[in-house]
Design a protein around this motif. Structure first.
Motif, short mmCIF file in Angstrom:
data_model
loop_
_atom_site.label_atom_id
_atom_site.label_comp_id
_atom_site.label_asym_id
_atom_site.label_seq_id
_atom_site.Cartn_x
_atom_site.Cartn_y
_atom_site.Cartn_z
N GLU A 158 10.30 -4.94 -0.21
CA GLU A 158 8.88 -4.94 0.13
C GLU A 158 8.48 -3.67 0.85
OE1 GLU A 158 7.82 -8.42 2.26
OE2 GLU A 158 8.40 -9.81 0.68
N ASP A 159 9.35 -3.14 1.73
CA ASP A 159 9.01 -1.91 2.45
C ASP A 159 8.88 -0.75 1.49
OD1 ASP A 159 9.05 -3.29 4.82
OD2 ASP A 159 11.14 -2.80 5.27
N THR A 160 9.79 -0.65 0.53
CA THR A 160 9.69 0.43 -0.46
C THR A 160 8.43 0.28 -1.30
OG1 THR A 160 12.11 0.53 -0.58
CG2 THR A 160 10.88 1.57 -2.36
N ALA A 161 8.11 -0.94 -1.71
CA ALA A 161 6.90 -1.16 -2.50
C ALA A 161 5.66 -0.79 -1.70
CB ALA A 161 6.83 -2.61 -2.96
N ARG A 162 5.64 -1.18 -0.43
CA ARG A 162 4.48 -0.85 0.40
C ARG A 162 4.35 0.66 0.56
NH1 ARG A 162 6.07 -3.38 4.38
NH2 ARG A 162 5.17 -5.40 3.84
N ARG A 163 5.48 1.34 0.73
CA ARG A 163 5.43 2.80 0.88
C ARG A 163 4.97 3.47 -0.41
NH1 ARG A 163 10.01 3.12 2.59
NH2 ARG A 163 11.19 3.72 0.74
N VAL A 358 -4.73 -7.65 -7.41
CA VAL A 358 -3.47 -7.05 -6.97
C VAL A 358 -3.57 -5.54 -6.80
CG1 VAL A 358 -2.11 -8.87 -8.05
CG2 VAL A 358 -2.63 -6.82 -9.34
N ASP A 359 -4.75 -4.98 -7.05
CA ASP A 359 -4.94 -3.54 -6.93
C ASP A 359 -5.40 -3.22 -5.52
OD1 ASP A 359 -5.39 -0.87 -7.21
OD2 ASP A 359 -6.95 -1.03 -8.74
N THR A 360 -4.49 -2.68 -4.70
CA THR A 360 -4.85 -2.39 -3.31
C THR A 360 -5.93 -1.33 -3.20
OG1 THR A 360 -3.02 -0.80 -3.21
CG2 THR A 360 -2.57 -3.05 -2.45
N ASP A 368 -0.02 -9.19 -0.75
CA ASP A 368 0.24 -9.38 0.68
C ASP A 368 0.11 -10.84 1.07
OD1 ASP A 368 0.74 -6.69 1.10
OD2 ASP A 368 -1.35 -6.23 1.53
N ARG A 369 -0.87 -11.53 0.48
CA ARG A 369 -1.05 -12.94 0.80
C ARG A 369 0.10 -13.78 0.25
NH1 ARG A 369 -7.37 -14.72 0.79
NH2 ARG A 369 -8.30 -12.78 1.50
N VAL A 370 0.59 -13.41 -0.91
CA VAL A 370 1.72 -14.14 -1.49
C VAL A 370 2.95 -13.96 -0.60
CG1 VAL A 370 3.32 -14.22 -3.43
CG2 VAL A 370 0.86 -14.09 -3.85
N ARG A 371 3.15 -12.75 -0.10
CA ARG A 371 4.28 -12.53 0.82
C ARG A 371 4.10 -13.35 2.09
NH1 ARG A 371 4.21 -7.35 -1.55
NH2 ARG A 371 2.55 -6.63 -0.19
N VAL A 468 -8.58 -18.76 -2.93
CA VAL A 468 -8.52 -19.90 -3.87
C VAL A 468 -7.19 -19.89 -4.60
CG1 VAL A 468 -9.54 -20.91 -5.94
CG2 VAL A 468 -11.02 -20.03 -4.13
N LEU A 469 -6.80 -18.73 -5.11
CA LEU A 469 -5.56 -18.64 -5.88
C LEU A 469 -4.33 -18.91 -4.99
CD1 LEU A 469 -4.84 -15.93 -8.56
CD2 LEU A 469 -3.04 -16.85 -7.14
N VAL A 470 -4.32 -18.33 -3.78
CA VAL A 470 -3.16 -18.51 -2.90
C VAL A 470 -3.07 -19.96 -2.42
CG1 VAL A 470 -2.17 -17.84 -0.68
CG2 VAL A 470 -3.11 -16.10 -2.18
#
Length: 692
Positions: A158-163, A358-360, A368-371, A468-470
């Motif tokens: 997750e850290d690599t993906a966030r970076r 999902v597009d930040t 982020d909400r799924v995490r 709603v989705l989460v």
């Protein structure tokens, strides 16, 4: 040092503004001009040594500040030139030494610098920045999806993906800023030409009218100072233009520009040999100076010999690396096909128009909400939810999404773009599409996002699409938690317990029970909504039960529930009150007599009408409690709990069934018990049966 750095730029901006309105003495002008040239040179060399453009992300803002600084110096020096016919030693030196005291030479050099900067470098850099910004923005969704795919596949954490997502966003912002920053450079070149013309004309007029100079004297005095001032400004401007071109044309590599240039220019031996031979041939042309061309040709041929050695070393290293690394499977090999056949444990499939969730870069925070949901589930249920793979599919209808477990769809909903979900009793008058909330079945309406405030004013509860989705995903995870618990998850959980309580694990696994049997018990607990966080206590209860009463599933599950009794009752209670639905004593006695063992656990052998009546009365009692805003559970004797749960779960899956031991296991410290309904199981009297 940090405090000085924070104050340097604000103080510098204020100083630049003061340059525009406050007269500055000539010695201070000399210092500021030297600072301008130094800063421009530092920026140029920094641009050459960065490995990728984002390593110099401050460049667009720095470009604006230095351009403003240079224009402020132009204003200050112009004021001195026109007022005192003197603007410091630096400008005077450029006016006499650099241009040899000749106005024509000075004007020619000045115009050449302007042409180089404006026509060549600035225009090219501006075009590259514009194209780079456009291509970077167009590629953002694909890059984001690729990062999400790598994260869901477990290739990165997750850290690599966030970076990496931050790098993608920063790259788009950088090229967008450079597209605008290149306009500053172009405007600065135009301003330099206009200021020089104004200084020439204004100085000539002031020299003749106010100073009483002869035309030739006025022209010589002010023209040399003006051209010197223009050259002093254009040299740092040219340095910044070159730096701008270097930044926007810089590709992302692993080295600085000098290292990359040397490596790539010296990579091809034949090219260097031909170039060296060609330069030597030029030296043989009659009338051509031979020494410089012969020296340069020999140097290039010498470099080609070194390039040949480097190429051989790289080829050997590449061959050794190819031998050391395993060859990847062919696309049609069994290994590749098995990888493609892999089914994801949990998957969210989006219609193409929902990719913005999902597009930040577009403000989407679904990942982020799924995490956050995974963390929340782990803390509440003790279950580590597998990574949720998120992908798009053209097979789904527009504005819809699907939730799949092991490739099987278990939920579907809608989240139309540009809309929010309004829930309440008075939303029918709002414009939008009627819908039903996917988790609780509440009536609602998808209204335009711009009407959110209006919907809230009517008393409606407004929920955004991602929520709603989460929420739907959270309910699916809670309902199917047992299916999501894999054998590998059980092994990881047991290993975690073994770190703190090794005796508990060693006594149970594998001496008494296998991991598969432990998994069956944990799945059964999760299917009834019982948290397995206190795994050490569960394993202790399983060990005691398995040694004395065998490994039948119902007995193991009841032993684990008995150990967790206070926690189960506390989770079902609200505000310190456990509201229960009880069984009529006669019915409970009849149900106990109808219990029969089976392969999948004990069941109740009731008349179908009687079984249906029990379920209907339990449902009615639960609905009555829910209408009061309460949460109720059904309680019964321990021997009845498992088979009664199987029966009630067919019609009222949300109704939890607790044994008397679990409901009152905490004693005085537990919740207060309050009865809110009773199930009698009495069959309705047929019409006309009485009074016949």
């Amino acid at each position: 040092m940090g405090r000085i750095s924070r104050l340097a730029v604000p103080v510098g901006i204020v100083g630049i503004v003061l340059l525009l309105v406050v007269p500055v003495p000539a010695p201070m002008i000399d210092l500021l001009i030297a600072s301008n040239i130094t800063a421009s040179l530092v920026v140029l060399l920094t641009a050459m040594y960065v490995r990728r453009p984002l390593d110099f992300a401050i460049f667009p803002s720095l470009l604006l500040v230095l351009t403003l600084f240079r224009l402020g110096l132009n204003v200050a020096s112009t004021r001195l030139v026109l007022a005192e016919a003197h603007a410091g030693k630096v400008i005077e030196a450029f006016g006499h030494f650099v241009i040899s005291g000749s106005l024509v030479i000075g004007l020619v050099i000045f115009l050449i610098l302007v042409i180089i900067q404006f026509v060549v470098i600035t225009n090219g850099a501006g075009r590259v920045a514009e194209v780079g910004a456009r291509f970077t923005l167009d590629a953002m969704p694909g890059k984001q999806m690729a990062i999400d795919a790598d994260l869901n596949a477990g290739l990165i954490d997750e850290d690599t993906a966030r970076r990496r997502r931050a790098d993608v966003t920063a790259e788009a912002d950088f090229y967008g800023a450079m597209d605008g920053g290149s306009k500053f450079v172009k405007g600065d070149a135009i301003a330099g030409i206009i200021i020089t013309v104004i200084n020439l004309v204004g100085g000539f007029i002031i020299g003749m009218v106010q100073k009483g100079m002869e035309p030739a004297e006025a022209l010589e005095t002010y023209s040399l100072l003006t051209v010197g001032d223009g050259l002093v400004s254009q040299i740092p401007a040219l340095l910044l233009s070159v730096a701008t071109g270097l930044i926007v044309t810089r590709a992302t590599t692993q080295g600085d520009m000098g290292s990359d240039a040397a490596e790539q220019l010296l990579r091809h031996k034949p090219a260097l040999q031909i170039a060296g031979a060609g330069i030597i041939v030029i030296a043989l042309i009659p009338g051509m100076p031979k020494l410089p061309f012969m020296l340069l040709g020999a140097a290039v041929l010498l470099a080609s010999q070194r390039a040949g050695k480097n190429a051989e070393a790289e080829a050997i290293a590449a061959a050794e690396e190819d031998l050391a690394l395993p060859v990847g499977p062919r696309p049609d090999s069994p290994e590749a096909l098995l990888q493609q056949m892999r089914v994801d444990p949990l998957e969210v499939v989006l219609a193409p128009d929902l990719v913005d969730l999902v597009d930040t870069a577009a403000g989407g925070d679904l990942l982020d909400r799924v995490r956050g949901l995974r963390r929340k589930t782990a803390l509440e249920l003790g279950l580590v939810v597998p990574p949720v793979r998120t992908r798009d599919s053209i097979d789904l209808p527009a504005s819809s999404y699907a939730i799949r477990i092991s490739g099987v769809e278990v939920g579907r909903g809608q989240a139309p773009p540009g809309r929010v979900l309004a829930l309440g009793d008075d939303v029918d008058h709002l414009p939008g599409t009627p819908t039903s909330e996917p988790v609780f079945g509440l009536a609602g309406r998808w209204v335009p996002a711009e009407l959110q405030h209006q919907a809230e004013m009517t008393g409606a509860t407004v929920v955004d699409r991602a929520s709603v989705l989460v929420t739907h995903l959270a309910e699916v995870v809670r309902t199917h938690a047992g299916r999501l618990l894999s054998r590998e998850d059980v092994r990881a959980l047991v290993d975690a317990v073994k770190v703190d309580d090794p005796a508990v694990v060693e006594e149970l696994v594998p001496a008494v029970m296998t991991l598969g049997e432990v998994q069956r018990v944990l799945r059964a607990l999760l299917e009834e909504g019982v948290a397995i966080r206190d795994l050490a206590r569960i394993l202790e209860a399983l060990s005691m039960r398995a040694r004395t009463g065998g490994t039948d599933l119902d007995g193991l599950v009841e032993a684990a529930r008995s150990a967790l009794g206070p926690a189960i009752a506390a989770a079902a209670a609200r505000d310190g009150v456990l509201r229960v639905i009880t069984l009529d004593p006669l019915l409970e006695h009849q149900l106990a007599e109808s219990v029969r063992p089976g392969e999948e656990g004990a069941t109740l052998t009731l008349d179908p009408r009687r079984a249906e009546t029990v379920v209907e009365q339990a449902d009615a009692a639960l609905r009555q409690a829910e209408d009061m805003g309460w949460t109720a559970v059904l309680v019964c004797a321990p021997v009845l709990r498992a088979p009664l749960r199987r029966l009630v779960g067919l019609g009222v899956p949300r109704l939890a069934v607790l044994s008397y031991t679990e409901a009152g296991g905490a004693g005085a410290a537990g919740p207060r018990i309050e009865t809110v309904g009773t199930v009698t199981g009495s069959l309705p009297v047929p019409a006309g049966a009485l009074g016949g």
